[in-house]
Write an enzyme that holds these catalytic residues in place. Structure first.
Site, PDB file in Angstrom:
ATOM      1  N   ASP A  15       0.864  -1.175   0.000  1.00 31.90           N
ATOM      2  CA  ASP A  15       0.000   0.000   0.000  1.00 31.90           C
ATOM      3  C   ASP A  15       0.905   1.231   0.000  1.00 31.90           C
ATOM      4  OD1 ASP A  15      -2.311   1.724   0.538  1.00 31.90           O
ATOM      5  OD2 ASP A  15      -1.484   1.831   2.570  1.00 31.90           O
ATOM      6  N   MET A  16       0.373   2.376  -0.376  1.00 33.93           N
ATOM      7  CA  MET A  16       1.191   3.585  -0.420  1.00 33.93           C
ATOM      8  C   MET A  16       0.956   4.482   0.795  1.00 33.93           C
ATOM      9  SD  MET A  16       1.264   4.473  -4.520  1.00 33.93           S
ATOM     10  CE  MET A  16       2.282   5.917  -4.238  1.00 33.93           C
ATOM     11  N   ASP A  17      -0.163   5.187   0.835  1.00 36.44           N
ATOM     12  CA  ASP A  17      -0.414   6.147   1.914  1.00 36.44           C
ATOM     13  C   ASP A  17      -0.568   5.426   3.249  1.00 36.44           C
ATOM     14  OD1 ASP A  17      -0.834   8.857   0.432  1.00 36.44           O
ATOM     15  OD2 ASP A  17      -1.974   7.388  -0.723  1.00 36.44           O
ATOM     16  N   THR A  49      -2.879   0.538  -4.429  1.00 41.57           N
ATOM     17  CA  THR A  49      -3.355   1.780  -3.826  1.00 41.57           C
ATOM     18  C   THR A  49      -4.742   2.166  -4.306  1.00 41.57           C
ATOM     19  OG1 THR A  49      -2.806   4.145  -3.613  1.00 41.57           O
ATOM     20  CG2 THR A  49      -2.183   3.070  -5.658  1.00 41.57           C
ATOM     21  N   ASP A 203      -2.274  -0.605   5.856  1.00 40.83           N
ATOM     22  CA  ASP A 203      -2.668   0.009   7.122  1.00 40.83           C
ATOM     23  C   ASP A 203      -4.154   0.295   7.241  1.00 40.83           C
ATOM     24  OD1 ASP A 203      -2.812   3.497   6.896  1.00 40.83           O
ATOM     25  OD2 ASP A 203      -2.412   2.236   5.160  1.00 40.83           O
ATOM     26  N   ASN A 206      -9.123  -0.818   3.238  1.00 43.49           N
ATOM     27  CA  ASN A 206      -9.064  -1.243   1.840  1.00 43.49           C
ATOM     28  C   ASN A 206      -7.872  -2.151   1.561  1.00 43.49           C
ATOM     29  OD1 ASN A 206      -7.070   0.725   1.990  1.00 43.49           O
ATOM     30  ND2 ASN A 206      -7.734   1.845   0.178  1.00 43.49           N
TER      31      ASN A 206
END
Length: 252
Positions: A15-17, A49, A203, A206
C-alpha cells in the site's frame, strides 16, 4: 553489493499512503534502500493503492519499478506504470444510483469521482459531464459517522459495488468484485506466482482483502485495529520504516 535471498516469498505488495509513504508523502531512504535490494534479488515489488495511476507513476519511477501496479483499489491493474493490463468500470445503474445519493446528501458530504483520465471533486464537477465518463472509483466522505454508516448501508444493499475505506471518515466504492485482493490475484496469475508466495502490507480497511489473500499479511504499526486483527504479523509504523523492516526480515 547484491544480497542473496532464500525466502519462499517471491512478491511483496505495498500500500502507499500510511504504509510506503510517511506523513509527508515521501519514501524514506531506508524504504528505498531495501526495496532496491529486493529488486536486485529478483523479488517483485508492486504498489497497490486507491490512488489513480496519475498519483502512482512518479513514485514508481523513483523506485525503478517497471512492474505491475494496482490502482483505484483494483479498478485498474497496470502491467507496468505505462501499460494498462485491465480496467473495470461502473455500469450505468451504479452510476445513476450514486448520483442520486450525491444529490440527496449534497451539502452534508464530500466526494470525488475517479474516472479514466481524471477526477471530479464535490466542489468542482458537472453531473452531465460526469455521466459521460468511465467511472473507476467513488469516495464519499463525512465526519458524521452515523451519516456515513447510513450511506454505506444503502449502497451495500444494491449489490452493485464493492465497498471499503482508506480512512474512518470515508467509504470507497468500486465495481463489484474489485478490491486490492482481486487485483493481487490478477498480478500473481500474470507471473505464475502462488498467493502463498506473496507478502501484502497495508494500514487501512481497503488493504484487508489483500492482507487476507496473501500468504503473509502484514499490518503497519500505525494500522487501524481491524487491519491488525486481520493480519498475520504487525511491523513498525510508516514513520519508522516499517516496509524496510518487513523486507529485511522476510527476504534477507
Amino acid at each position: 553489493m547484491t544480497l542473496q535471498t532464500n525466502s519462499r516469498y517471491k512478491l511483496i505488495a505495498l500500500d502507499m499512503d500510511g504504509t510506503l509513504l510517511n506523513r509527508k508523502g515521501e519514501i524514506s531512504e531506508q524504504n528505498r534502500k531495501w526495496i532496491q535490494a529486493a529488486l536486485e534479488a529478483d523479488i517483485k515489488v508492486i504498489l497497490a493503492t486507491s490512488r489513480s495511476i496519475r498519483g502512482v507513476v512518479e513514485h514508481a519511477r523513483t523506485l525503478n519499478l517497471d512492474l505491475p501496479v494496482i490502482v483505484s483499489n483494483a479498478s485498474e491493474v497496470w502491467r507496468t506504470p505505462d501499460e494498462l493490463l485491465s480496467r473495470y468500470e461502473f455500469n450505468a445503474e451504479a452510476k445513476e444510483r450514486i448520483l442520486k445519493v450525491i444529490k440527496e446528501y449534497n451539502g452534508h458530504i464530500r466526494f470525488y469521482i475517479q474516472y479514466v483520465g481524471g477526477q471530479f471533486n464535490h466542489d468542482q464537477w458537472d453531473p452531465e459531464l460526469a455521466w459521460e465518463k468511465q467511472w473507476l472509483q467513488v469516495a464519499i466522505k463525512s465526519d458524521d459517522g452515523e451519516l456515513l454508516d447510513k450511506i454505506r448501508e444503502e449502497i451495500s444493499s444494491w449489490g452493485l459495488l464493492d465497498i471499503c475505506s482508506s480512512h474512518y471518515t470515508n467509504i470507497e466504492c468500486n465495481p463489484a468484485g474489485r478490491s486490492k485482493g482481486s487485483g493481487l490475484l490478477e498480478v500473481c496469475n500474470l507471473f505464475d506466482i502462488r498467493m502463498e508466495e506473496v507478502i501484502a502490507v497495508g494500514d487501512s480497511l481497503n488493504d484487508v482483502s489483500m492482507i487476507r489473500a496473501a500468504g503473509l499479511g502484514i499490518a503497519m504499526g500505525n494500522a487501524q485495529e481491524v487491519v491488525k486483527q486481520a493480519a498475520d504479523e504487525i511491523t513498525l509504523s510508516n514513520e519508522e520504516d516499517g516496509v524496510a523492516a518487513v523486507i529485511q526480515r522476510y527476504f534477507f
